[in-house]
Scaffold this active site. Structure first.
Site, PDB file in Angstrom:
ATOM      1  N   GLY A 149      55.263  12.050  64.817  1.00 26.84           N
ATOM      2  CA  GLY A 149      56.067  10.884  64.477  1.00 26.84           C
ATOM      3  C   GLY A 149      57.542  11.023  64.770  1.00 26.84           C
ATOM      4  O   GLY A 149      58.371  10.524  64.013  1.00 26.84           O
ATOM      5  N   SER A 150      57.899  11.631  65.895  1.00 26.14           N
ATOM      6  CA  SER A 150      59.328  11.784  66.190  1.00 26.14           C
ATOM      7  C   SER A 150      59.975  10.434  66.506  1.00 26.14           C
ATOM      8  O   SER A 150      61.145  10.207  66.168  1.00 26.14           O
ATOM      9  CB  SER A 150      59.547  12.778  67.334  1.00 26.14           C
ATOM     10  OG  SER A 150      59.086  12.254  68.564  1.00 26.14           O
ATOM     11  N   ARG A 152      35.239   0.083  67.124  1.00 23.60           N
ATOM     12  CA  ARG A 152      36.704   0.078  67.207  1.00 23.60           C
ATOM     13  C   ARG A 152      37.264  -1.253  66.741  1.00 23.60           C
ATOM     14  O   ARG A 152      38.310  -1.301  66.087  1.00 23.60           O
ATOM     15  CB  ARG A 152      37.151   0.364  68.644  1.00 23.60           C
ATOM     16  CG  ARG A 152      36.972   1.811  69.067  1.00 23.60           C
ATOM     17  CD  ARG A 152      37.763   2.109  70.322  1.00 23.60           C
ATOM     18  NE  ARG A 152      37.382   1.242  71.429  1.00 23.60           N
ATOM     19  CZ  ARG A 152      38.149   0.973  72.480  1.00 23.60           C
ATOM     20  NH1 ARG A 152      39.369   1.468  72.546  1.00 23.60           N
ATOM     21  NH2 ARG A 152      37.726   0.201  73.448  1.00 23.60           N
ATOM     22  N   MET A 169      47.286   7.368  68.667  1.00 22.95           N
ATOM     23  CA  MET A 169      46.416   7.849  69.727  1.00 22.95           C
ATOM     24  C   MET A 169      45.096   7.074  69.835  1.00 22.95           C
ATOM     25  O   MET A 169      44.034   7.662  70.064  1.00 22.95           O
ATOM     26  CB  MET A 169      46.145   9.352  69.539  1.00 22.95           C
ATOM     27  CG  MET A 169      47.410  10.189  69.508  1.00 22.95           C
ATOM     28  SD  MET A 169      48.477   9.920  70.961  1.00 22.95           S
ATOM     29  CE  MET A 169      47.455  10.624  72.245  1.00 22.95           C
ATOM     30  N   HIS A 176      56.000   4.388  76.198  1.00 24.77           N
ATOM     31  CA  HIS A 176      55.198   5.190  77.122  1.00 24.77           C
ATOM     32  C   HIS A 176      56.131   6.118  77.902  1.00 24.77           C
ATOM     33  O   HIS A 176      57.181   5.670  78.374  1.00 24.77           O
ATOM     34  CB  HIS A 176      54.437   4.262  78.085  1.00 24.77           C
ATOM     35  CG  HIS A 176      53.550   4.996  79.030  1.00 24.77           C
ATOM     36  ND1 HIS A 176      52.361   5.575  78.629  1.00 24.77           N
ATOM     37  CD2 HIS A 176      53.673   5.258  80.358  1.00 24.77           C
ATOM     38  CE1 HIS A 176      51.786   6.149  79.679  1.00 24.77           C
ATOM     39  NE2 HIS A 176      52.565   5.976  80.737  1.00 24.77           N
ATOM     40  N   ASP A 226      49.229  -5.484  75.331  1.00 25.64           N
ATOM     41  CA  ASP A 226      48.158  -6.439  75.590  1.00 25.64           C
ATOM     42  C   ASP A 226      46.851  -5.660  75.645  1.00 25.64           C
ATOM     43  O   ASP A 226      46.790  -4.510  75.209  1.00 25.64           O
ATOM     44  CB  ASP A 226      48.420  -7.253  76.860  1.00 25.64           C
ATOM     45  CG  ASP A 226      48.530  -6.389  78.120  1.00 25.64           C
ATOM     46  OD1 ASP A 226      48.143  -5.191  78.074  1.00 25.64           O
ATOM     47  OD2 ASP A 226      48.992  -6.901  79.146  1.00 25.64           O
TER      48      ASP A 226
END
Length: 210
Positions: free
Chosen positions: A12-13, A65, A90, A109, A141
């Site tokens: 969590g940086s 999911r 992730m 990203h 998206d």
């Protein structure tokens, strides 16, 4: 004040960078919660240290999911969340969450999209021999790192860089541009038209998908 939820699976940086920007007064948001799929994520410690509530949802408790992300959407909606920031989460987000928060989910990203999508983007950049890589904040998206690009930062690639050193260089830039992108959203300065993001001057009406 914009109600922001952060999703993280690991250290969590970027979550910490968002917290730091808020604490310095550079980001006018209310971080309503950290949501994680990992009960051992160090991001939980960061949340606890800053009096931010956290939620753990175990993906194994759900058959699909979509069922998992439906539960995530329900939790965040209950907290009146207005924007979601993925910070090292992730899991590929699926339709139930995207439909519940359209153009209200951001991701960061470690590459200059549309180059080097997916996992190990820094390794991809090294193997391709590029001289400049970087990082990108984009709307989420249903594709893999395909959503509208909000802001990018270039990072030079040295001949002696490897995946680890390039990752650290890119991460420093991530910690700058992610809070900035969230601030643009919070100020209503992002406008999306035909998949292209424009940044309006301060005080403009934005955050609209045309």
């Amino acid at each position: 004040m914009l109600k922001l939820a952060v999703l993280a699976s690991g250290r969590g940086s970027n979550f910490q960078a968002i917290i730091d920007a808020k604490n310095k007064g550079a980001l006018n948001v209310d971080i309503v919660c950290l949501l994680t799929d990992n009960p051992n994520a160090y991001a939980i410690t960061r949340a606890t240290d800053n009096n931010i509530s956290h939620i753990y949802i175990n993906p194994r408790d759900y058959a699909t999911r979509d069922d998992f992300f439906r539960a995530v959407a329900d939790e965040l909606s209950a907290r009146l969340t207005e924007l979601i920031a993925l910070a090292g989460f992730m899991r590929i987000v699926t339709r139930p969450l995207i439909e519940a928060f359209p153009m209200r989910i951001l991701n960061i990203h470690p590459a200059l999209l549309p180059s080097f999508k997916g996992l190990h983007a820094q390794r991809q950049a090294i193997e391709a021999g590029v001289k400049v890589s970087g990082c990108t904040v984009h709307f989420v998206d249903e594709g893999m790192d395909t959503g509208p690009i909000i802001v990018q930062a270039p990072v030079p690639v040295s001949s002696d860089d490897n995946e680890e050193t390039l990752s650290e260089k890119i991460l420093r830039s991530e910690h700058v541009i992610y809070p900035y992108a969230i601030r643009l959203f919070a100020e209503g300065r992002l406008q999306v038209h035909n998949g292209i993001v424009s940044i309006k001057p301060a005080g403009g009406e934005g955050n609209v998908e045309l």
